[in-house]
Design a protein around this motif. Structure first.
Motif, PDB file in Angstrom:
ATOM      1  N   ARG A  16      -5.223  -2.014   5.142  1.00  0.00           N
ATOM      2  CA  ARG A  16      -3.879  -1.468   5.351  1.00  0.00           C
ATOM      3  C   ARG A  16      -2.830  -2.573   5.191  1.00  0.00           C
ATOM      4  NH1 ARG A  16      -4.431   0.532  10.372  1.00  0.00           N
ATOM      5  NH2 ARG A  16      -5.525   2.328   9.533  1.00  0.00           N
ATOM      6  N   THR A  17      -3.083  -3.758   5.773  1.00  0.00           N
ATOM      7  CA  THR A  17      -2.115  -4.857   5.650  1.00  0.00           C
ATOM      8  C   THR A  17      -2.023  -5.338   4.199  1.00  0.00           C
ATOM      9  OG1 THR A  17      -3.821  -6.468   6.280  1.00  0.00           O
ATOM     10  CG2 THR A  17      -2.347  -5.680   8.026  1.00  0.00           C
ATOM     11  N   GLU A  59       0.151  -2.883   2.405  1.00  0.00           N
ATOM     12  CA  GLU A  59       1.560  -3.089   2.749  1.00  0.00           C
ATOM     13  C   GLU A  59       2.128  -4.288   1.993  1.00  0.00           C
ATOM     14  OE1 GLU A  59       3.802  -1.386   4.597  1.00  0.00           O
ATOM     15  OE2 GLU A  59       2.308   0.210   4.780  1.00  0.00           O
ATOM     16  N   LYS A  97       2.677  -3.344  -1.504  1.00  0.00           N
ATOM     17  CA  LYS A  97       3.818  -2.435  -1.600  1.00  0.00           C
ATOM     18  C   LYS A  97       5.119  -3.231  -1.607  1.00  0.00           C
ATOM     19  CE  LYS A  97       5.921   1.345   1.017  1.00  0.00           C
ATOM     20  NZ  LYS A  97       5.817   2.134   2.251  1.00  0.00           N
TER      21      LYS A  97
END
Length: 190
Positions: free
Chosen positions: A90-91, A94, A97
């Protein structure tokens, strides 16, 4: 064992010849039988042991509880590992992104700067074109005002030299070699 003539052996040589052999699985079968017998014997021994039913049930229940606890512990460990891996992914997502957003913004700014540059160049060309059009219009108006009178501005240098040469060849006068007087440009009305 019977000796047979093998045509392939003599035509292809020993390198390509593959001898057929029997697969001997006696050793493997024996080891498999010993292992299976040990496992089955152990289970039968537990069930037929001279323990009373309550003790045997207690032993079996204790062992099954231990196995269940081990499974739960392993499951919890795997769950924690999965959660940490998911958080790590997830990190990373991010971070990617944010990186992509920054690149997109940079490209937008570059495109905007290029657009402004192209607009400025187009405006400059437009102004130059208008200026040239005005020059052409003024020259055309001047020519109309002169009504066909040709001036030195209308004739380029090479053409002027050619005309002078033609005149000199016809007249052959020493006075015509260079200009002695300067004539002013005037417009004549007819």
């Amino acid at each position: 064992m019977e000796n047979k003539y093998n045509r392939d052996l003599y035509t292809h040589g020993l390198e390509t010849y593959e001898a057929e052999y029997e697969k001997n699985t006696n050793g493997r079968d024996f080891v498999f039988g010993v292992v299976l017998g040990t496992v089955v014997g152990g289970l039968v021994g537990l069930l037929l042991a001279p323990k009373p039913g309550k003790e045997l049930q207690g032993d079996l229940s204790e062992k099954s509880n231990k196995i269940l606890d081990d499974v739960k512990t392993k499951t919890d460990e795997l769950k924690v590992q999965a959660q940490s891996k998911a958080e790590e992914i997830r990190t990373q997502a991010e971070d990617k992104k944010v990186e992509v957003k920054t690149k997109v913004e940079e490209k937008k700014q570059q495109a905007s700067a290029k657009t402004e540059e192209v607009k400025a160049k187009a405006e400059e060309k437009k102004t130059e074109t208008k200026k040239k059009a005005e020059e052409v219009k003024s020259k055309q108006a001047e020519k109309k005002a002169n009504k066909g009178v040709v001036t030195a501005d209308d004739v380029d240098n090479e053409e002027l030299k050619a005309q002078k040469g033609a005149i000199k060849s016809e007249v052959k006068d020493e006075d015509l070699k260079g200009p002695k007087t300067v004539v002013e440009k005037k417009s004549f009305d007819k």
